[in-house]
Enzyme design. Structure first.
Site: not given
Length: 249
Positions: A40, A44, A65, A80, A103, A105, A193, A214
């Protein structure tokens, strides 16, 4: 989910546990006797850097991941992307034309790869600061994509897009939760989530949109991890049941 998978596969001597680790400490984990690791944030990218080899997808995305022990050393993988695709498939998404990503990331990088698979090579990407999106743009180049990078999250294109993938950290998209701004048709996939629903997800639901949590991505990316680590077909029903049971706690 992993433990439920091992039970269903009769791997009675297998275990799966959480390990707190930062980027500095991650390389030392590879000296221990693991079959594989689920990775996580914030590890990563470092996982990809320190692995002995990497899949083409993980290399293109620029994040891993999953790392799996092989005869040749540690191999970095990315499930992912499959997690995103599986979550979207469950609500009938087969095309991502006109998609928007929130985003920049590592999850946003995986989202780019998923959108490419769904036929959108030039999604709009909304970021707070384009100067900090270098990793995402590098991933896009490796993936052969041409994202329309825009400064500022509060762009009208967000609310009219047929598919939005929000990859911001917890609370990051809360200021964008305006039900009246959404067009009613389309899908919002928010990778958060916990807590659920997010403010953004609830505003989209109130406007009539299909909303994906999620947790669905979590399930589908775990399927790939189990198969990579065990070499067997992942037991979807058992893993989904474990996830549903955890949600009820």
């Amino acid at each position: 989910m992993h433990r439920a998978a091992y039970a269903a596969l009769a791997l009675d001597d297998w275990a799966y546990t959480a390990v707190d680790c930062d980027e500095t400490g991650f390389p030392a984990l590879l000296d221990r006797d693991w079959v594989g690791l689920s990775v996580t944030m914030p590890c990563k990218r470092v996982a990809l850097e320190v692995a002995d080899a990497a899949s083409e997808l993980a290399t293109s995305v620029g994040a891993a991941n999953t790392v799996v022990r092989t005869d040749a050393g540690w191999r970095a993988e990315n499930t992912d992307v499959a997690g995103i695709l599986g979550a979207l498939a469950e609500v009938g998404v087969r095309s991502a034309e006109g998609g928007v990503v929130l985003g920049a990331g590592s999850t946003a990088q995986a989202a780019l790869a998923a959108l490419r698979e769904l036929g959108e090579p030039a999604p709009v990407v909304l970021v707070r600061d384009p100067a900090r999106a270098g990793e995402l743009l590098a991933a896009a180049e490796r993936l052969g994509m041409r994202p329309d990078l825009r400064a500022g999250l509060d762009d009208p294109v967000l609310y009219a897009a047929p598919l939005v993938i929000a990859t911001l950290p917890r609370g990051g998209a809360d200021p964008l939760a305006r039900a009246a701004s959404w067009t009613p048709d389309g899908v919002l996939f928010d990778v958060i989530y916990d807590p659920w629903p997010t403010a953004l997800a609830e505003s989209a639901r109130m406007a009539g949109r299909t909303v994906v949590s999620g947790l669905s991505m979590l399930l589908h990316q775990a399927l790939g991890q189990v198969e990579l680590m065990t070499g067997r077909t992942a037991p979807l029903a058992a893993m989904r049941a474990a996830l549903d049971e955890d949600k009820r706690k």
